[in-house]
Motif scaffolding. Structure first.
Motif, PDB file in Angstrom:
ATOM      1  N   ALA A  84      -4.079  -7.308  -6.199  1.00 48.89           N
ATOM      2  CA  ALA A  84      -3.370  -6.156  -5.620  1.00 48.89           C
ATOM      3  C   ALA A  84      -2.270  -5.652  -6.553  1.00 48.89           C
ATOM      4  CB  ALA A  84      -2.796  -6.521  -4.257  1.00 48.89           C
ATOM      5  N   ALA A  85      -1.623  -6.560  -7.267  1.00 51.48           N
ATOM      6  CA  ALA A  85      -0.567  -6.152  -8.194  1.00 51.48           C
ATOM      7  C   ALA A  85      -1.148  -5.336  -9.350  1.00 51.48           C
ATOM      8  CB  ALA A  85       0.173  -7.371  -8.730  1.00 51.48           C
ATOM      9  N   ALA A  86      -2.403  -5.603  -9.697  1.00 52.36           N
ATOM     10  CA  ALA A  86      -3.054  -4.848 -10.761  1.00 52.36           C
ATOM     11  C   ALA A  86      -3.407  -3.424 -10.316  1.00 52.36           C
ATOM     12  CB  ALA A  86      -4.317  -5.573 -11.224  1.00 52.36           C
ATOM     13  N   ALA A  87      -3.558  -3.232  -9.016  1.00 52.00           N
ATOM     14  CA  ALA A  87      -3.921  -1.911  -8.487  1.00 52.00           C
ATOM     15  C   ALA A  87      -3.211  -1.664  -7.168  1.00 52.00           C
ATOM     16  CB  ALA A  87      -5.429  -1.824  -8.309  1.00 52.00           C
ATOM     17  N   PRO A  88      -1.868  -1.554  -7.176  1.00 49.27           N
ATOM     18  CA  PRO A  88      -1.160  -1.333  -5.906  1.00 49.27           C
ATOM     19  C   PRO A  88      -1.564  -0.004  -5.280  1.00 49.27           C
ATOM     20  CG  PRO A  88       0.349  -1.135  -7.768  1.00 49.27           C
ATOM     21  CD  PRO A  88      -0.975  -1.571  -8.311  1.00 49.27           C
ATOM     22  N   GLY A  89      -1.813  -0.050  -4.005  1.00 48.52           N
ATOM     23  CA  GLY A  89      -2.205   1.158  -3.295  1.00 48.52           C
ATOM     24  C   GLY A  89      -3.710   1.310  -3.161  1.00 48.52           C
ATOM     25  N   GLU A  90      -4.480   0.580  -3.967  1.00 50.27           N
ATOM     26  CA  GLU A  90      -5.934   0.671  -3.882  1.00 50.27           C
ATOM     27  C   GLU A  90      -6.401  -0.036  -2.617  1.00 50.27           C
ATOM     28  OE1 GLU A  90      -9.393  -1.462  -6.217  1.00 50.27           O
ATOM     29  OE2 GLU A  90      -8.361  -0.003  -7.496  1.00 50.27           O
ATOM     30  N   ALA A  91      -7.226   0.643  -1.846  1.00 48.71           N
ATOM     31  CA  ALA A  91      -7.600   0.161  -0.515  1.00 48.71           C
ATOM     32  C   ALA A  91      -8.222  -1.233  -0.528  1.00 48.71           C
ATOM     33  CB  ALA A  91      -8.550   1.145   0.154  1.00 48.71           C
ATOM     34  N   ALA A  92      -9.191  -1.473  -1.378  1.00 48.87           N
ATOM     35  CA  ALA A  92      -9.879  -2.773  -1.375  1.00 48.87           C
ATOM     36  C   ALA A  92      -8.921  -3.910  -1.714  1.00 48.87           C
ATOM     37  CB  ALA A  92     -11.049  -2.757  -2.357  1.00 48.87           C
ATOM     38  N   ALA A  93      -8.085  -3.704  -2.718  1.00 43.87           N
ATOM     39  CA  ALA A  93      -7.139  -4.748  -3.130  1.00 43.87           C
ATOM     40  C   ALA A  93      -6.105  -5.016  -2.036  1.00 43.87           C
ATOM     41  CB  ALA A  93      -6.446  -4.344  -4.428  1.00 43.87           C
ATOM     42  N   VAL A  94      -5.621  -3.953  -1.405  1.00 41.71           N
ATOM     43  CA  VAL A  94      -4.627  -4.120  -0.343  1.00 41.71           C
ATOM     44  C   VAL A  94      -5.237  -4.823   0.861  1.00 41.71           C
ATOM     45  CG1 VAL A  94      -3.137  -2.880   1.286  1.00 41.71           C
ATOM     46  CG2 VAL A  94      -3.178  -2.206  -1.115  1.00 41.71           C
ATOM     47  N   HIS A  95      -6.472  -4.489   1.211  1.00 43.54           N
ATOM     48  CA  HIS A  95      -7.129  -5.154   2.349  1.00 43.54           C
ATOM     49  C   HIS A  95      -7.359  -6.637   2.067  1.00 43.54           C
ATOM     50  CE1 HIS A  95      -7.522  -1.649   4.810  1.00 43.54           C
ATOM     51  NE2 HIS A  95      -8.217  -1.000   3.892  1.00 43.54           N
TER      52      HIS A  95
END
Length: 195
Positions: A84-95
């Motif tokens: 998630a830290a690599a892509a903050p805000g990205e839906a899949a990573a946040v979920h």
């Protein structure tokens, strides 16, 4: 004269486009910074868990399964945090992060519930200190999550409203995902107080 009007119109449009683009970039950086604050607190939480388990292990020799579940959940949460830290805000990573953190919270809840059955563990100074640090960290995570979600909401609002939506679509500004905590039915029940 008509040339000046066209030229002024073009200059105004370009200035507006630059302003709208810069606002979207600024808002995106704001929510990314908000996530970075969550990341710091989650790392603190993840660092506390092994100490907590090691302290509990001395007293809870028969609860090996629970202790292993806490460590497994912690490791999954660490991996999800990195993604998630690599892509903050990205839906899949946040979920994935939400799911992993909820699993860690649930296993920690079981650990604390079991620790109630061990008076020596409950009275242990290190365990009490770790419990307090973890509670303090949970509060910091909640504040950081609120700041992140506020940033995401503002970014998404500007991104979706006209005329910002025009620039957002032109430059592929994708919607950011809110970081939410889901509670189980058990966690939503009011606390019973008995005297």
């Amino acid at each position: 004269m008509a040339t000046y009007i066209v030229l002024v119109t073009i200059v105004l449009f370009v200035m507006w486009a630059i302003s709208a683009y810069n606002r979207l970039v600024g808002l995106r950086n704001q929510y990314k910074n908000g996530f970075a604050q969550i990341d710091v607190q989650l790392k603190r939480r993840h660092d506390l868990v092994p100490n907590l388990v090691e302290t509990a292990r001395a007293y809870m020799k028969h609860e090996r399964e629970t202790l292993e579940a806490v460590i497994a959940a912690r490791n999954q949460a660490v991996s999800a945090t990195v993604r998630a830290a690599a892509a903050p805000g990205e839906a899949a990573a946040v979920h994935q992060l939400e799911s992993a953190e909820n699993a860690l919270t649930a296993t920690l809840g079981r650990l604390f519930a079991l620790s109630e059955a061990y008076p020596e563990l409950k009275a242990d100074q290190t365990m009490q200190q770790l419990h307090e640090e973890l509670a303090s960290t949970e509060n910091r995570i909640a504040f950081s999550r609120q700041a992140y979600n506020d940033g995401v909401m503002e970014f998404n609002t500007v991104r979706e409203q006209f005329p910002g939506s025009v620039i957002a679509n032109m430059f592929a500004f994708k919607a950011a995902e809110l970081l939410q905590v889901t509670e189980t039915e058990e966690e939503r029940k009011p606390v019973k107080v008995a005297f």
